[in-house]
Design a protein around this motif. Structure first.
Motif, mmCIF file in Angstrom:
data_model
loop_
_atom_site.group_PDB
_atom_site.id
_atom_site.type_symbol
_atom_site.label_atom_id
_atom_site.label_comp_id
_atom_site.label_asym_id
_atom_site.label_seq_id
_atom_site.Cartn_x
_atom_site.Cartn_y
_atom_site.Cartn_z
ATOM 1 N N GLY A 174 18.841 -1.480 8.393
ATOM 2 C CA GLY A 174 19.226 -0.067 8.449
ATOM 3 C C GLY A 174 18.642 0.721 7.289
ATOM 4 N N GLY A 175 18.670 0.132 6.102
ATOM 5 C CA GLY A 175 18.079 0.789 4.938
ATOM 6 C C GLY A 175 16.579 0.967 5.082
ATOM 7 N N TRP A 176 15.917 -0.076 5.586
ATOM 8 C CA TRP A 176 14.467 0.000 5.781
ATOM 9 C C TRP A 176 14.123 1.085 6.799
ATOM 10 N N LEU A 177 14.883 1.164 7.876
ATOM 11 C CA LEU A 177 14.602 2.193 8.887
ATOM 12 C C LEU A 177 14.729 3.594 8.308
ATOM 13 N N ARG A 178 15.784 3.832 7.515
ATOM 14 C CA ARG A 178 15.946 5.169 6.913
ATOM 15 C C ARG A 178 14.827 5.447 5.920
ATOM 16 N N GLY A 179 14.475 4.454 5.141
ATOM 17 C CA GLY A 179 13.373 4.630 4.197
ATOM 18 C C GLY A 179 12.056 4.895 4.906
ATOM 19 N N THR A 180 11.820 4.190 6.004
ATOM 20 C CA THR A 180 10.599 4.383 6.785
ATOM 21 C C THR A 180 10.562 5.776 7.402
ATOM 22 N N GLU A 181 11.693 6.229 7.911
ATOM 23 C CA GLU A 181 11.747 7.587 8.464
ATOM 24 C C GLU A 181 11.406 8.616 7.384
ATOM 25 N N ALA A 182 11.995 8.461 6.206
ATOM 26 C CA ALA A 182 11.735 9.409 5.115
ATOM 27 C C ALA A 182 10.273 9.356 4.673
ATOM 28 N N LEU A 183 9.747 8.154 4.528
ATOM 29 C CA LEU A 183 8.362 8.003 4.084
ATOM 30 C C LEU A 183 7.391 8.608 5.094
ATOM 31 N N THR A 184 7.608 8.353 6.377
ATOM 32 C CA THR A 184 6.699 8.904 7.384
ATOM 33 C C THR A 184 6.800 10.431 7.447
ATOM 34 N N ALA A 185 7.969 10.973 7.168
ATOM 35 C CA ALA A 185 8.106 12.437 7.140
ATOM 36 C C ALA A 185 7.274 13.022 6.007
ATOM 37 N N VAL A 186 7.324 12.384 4.847
ATOM 38 C CA VAL A 186 6.555 12.858 3.693
ATOM 39 C C VAL A 186 5.059 12.691 3.937
ATOM 40 N N VAL A 187 4.653 11.502 4.368
ATOM 41 C CA VAL A 187 3.236 11.227 4.610
ATOM 42 C C VAL A 187 2.703 12.134 5.722
ATOM 43 N N GLY A 188 3.518 12.373 6.737
ATOM 44 C CA GLY A 188 3.084 13.211 7.852
ATOM 45 C C GLY A 188 2.847 14.664 7.471
ATOM 46 N N LYS A 189 3.566 15.153 6.459
ATOM 47 C CA LYS A 189 3.392 16.561 6.042
ATOM 48 C C LYS A 189 2.033 16.797 5.398
ATOM 49 N N THR A 190 1.595 15.857 4.604
ATOM 50 C CA THR A 190 0.293 15.972 3.935
ATOM 51 C C THR A 190 -0.421 14.630 4.069
ATOM 52 N N TYR A 191 -0.870 14.336 5.272
ATOM 53 C CA TYR A 191 -1.449 13.037 5.584
ATOM 54 C C TYR A 191 -2.664 12.715 4.712
ATOM 55 N N THR A 192 -2.636 11.534 4.161
ATOM 56 C CA THR A 192 -3.807 10.934 3.528
ATOM 57 C C THR A 192 -3.801 9.459 3.906
ATOM 58 N N LYS A 193 -4.976 8.854 3.926
ATOM 59 C CA LYS A 193 -5.058 7.415 4.240
ATOM 60 C C LYS A 193 -4.311 6.600 3.197
ATOM 61 N N ASP A 194 -4.390 6.999 1.929
ATOM 62 C CA ASP A 194 -3.687 6.271 0.869
ATOM 63 C C ASP A 194 -2.174 6.358 1.057
ATOM 64 N N GLY A 195 -1.690 7.535 1.411
ATOM 65 C CA GLY A 195 -0.260 7.683 1.666
ATOM 66 C C GLY A 195 0.180 6.842 2.848
ATOM 67 N N ALA A 196 -0.618 6.857 3.905
ATOM 68 C CA ALA A 196 -0.283 6.087 5.109
ATOM 69 C C ALA A 196 -0.317 4.589 4.826
ATOM 70 N N GLU A 197 -1.114 4.175 3.874
ATOM 71 C CA GLU A 197 -1.213 2.749 3.532
ATOM 72 C C GLU A 197 0.134 2.188 3.086
ATOM 73 N N LEU A 198 1.008 3.038 2.565
ATOM 74 C CA LEU A 198 2.343 2.582 2.167
ATOM 75 C C LEU A 198 3.127 2.035 3.357
ATOM 76 N N LEU A 199 2.741 2.426 4.555
ATOM 77 C CA LEU A 199 3.420 1.952 5.763
ATOM 78 C C LEU A 199 2.876 0.617 6.261
ATOM 79 N N HIS A 200 1.806 0.160 5.685
ATOM 80 C CA HIS A 200 1.207 -1.123 6.101
ATOM 81 C C HIS A 200 2.113 -2.257 5.615
ATOM 82 N N GLN A 201 3.051 -2.648 6.463
ATOM 83 C CA GLN A 201 4.062 -3.639 6.083
ATOM 84 C C GLN A 201 4.243 -4.712 7.161
ATOM 85 N N PRO A 202 3.156 -5.344 7.614
ATOM 86 C CA PRO A 202 3.312 -6.328 8.688
ATOM 87 C C PRO A 202 4.193 -7.516 8.302
ATOM 88 N N VAL A 203 4.177 -7.920 7.044
ATOM 89 C CA VAL A 203 5.005 -9.054 6.612
ATOM 90 C C VAL A 203 6.482 -8.681 6.700
#
Length: 190
Positions: free
Chosen positions: A93-122
């Motif tokens: 639940g915490g990860w989902l809320r954090g992911t929602e917040a992070l994607t909202a921030v990254v989506g406002k001013t998209y950069t590849k480096d910002g989006a890289e924070l979402l690369h969490q396959p493990v």
């Protein structure tokens, strides 16, 4: 309730970053109410009070420390209650809320480096295994079924291999999935 508790604690960290004392105090109350619903109120009561007191004094480092402590206390208490599954759901639940917040921030001013924070396959692997290993009574819950599907739907969006960029469209899709899952979690609140 465990998923919601994790999301609320994550919301607390977001409120601390915003230095929003009113929201932090509400988070403290919500943590206490959800902990009570899970049968671990006693273990977090002093933390919830400390969160509120530190927020009143605008002592943000203490609020962060107490939120960390509340999360740890809840997980320990659930371990004592033989509820490892619930403990994992708090984390998810915490990860989902954090992911929602992070994607909202990254989506406002998209950069590849910002989006890289979402690369969490493990991390997705970890949550997929935990969801697969839940006790049958939890697995049958419609919200858990939806969360499991959402985690699987995120998998191809986070970039499967190293060196693969996460597109702006994928960031938007991950945000929509996380928001939808949080809405489902919150709609089943006590």
């Amino acid at each position: 309730i465990a998923l919601q508790l994790g999301a609320v604690i994550a919301e607390g960290f977001i409120a601390v970053e915003a230095e929003d004392a009113t929201e932090v105090k509400q988070v403290g109350k919500s943590v206490l109410n959800l902990a009570k619903a899970l049968g671990v109120e006693r273990e977090v009561k002093s933390r919830a009070l400390a969160i509120t007191t530190a927020a009143d004094m605008k002592n943000w480092s203490d609020v962060r420390r107490e939120l960390d402590g509340a999360l740890g206390d809840v997980k320990k208490a659930m371990g004592k209650l033989d509820s490892e599954s619930l403990s994992q759901l708090v984390s998810l639940g915490g990860w989902l809320r954090g992911t929602e917040a992070l994607t909202a921030v990254v989506g406002k001013t998209y950069t590849k480096d910002g989006a890289e924070l979402l690369h969490q396959p493990v991390l997705l692997d970890y949550f997929e295994r935990r969801l697969a290993g839940l006790k049958p009574r939890y697995k049958a819950n419609p919200v858990i079924i939806k969360v499991n599907k959402g985690v699987l739907d995120m998998r191809p969006l986070v970039g499967l291999g190293t060196g693969s960029d996460i597109s702006e469209k994928s960031v938007t899709e991950i945000n929509a999935i996380a928001a939808d899952l949080l809405n489902a979690i919150n709609s089943k609140a006590p």
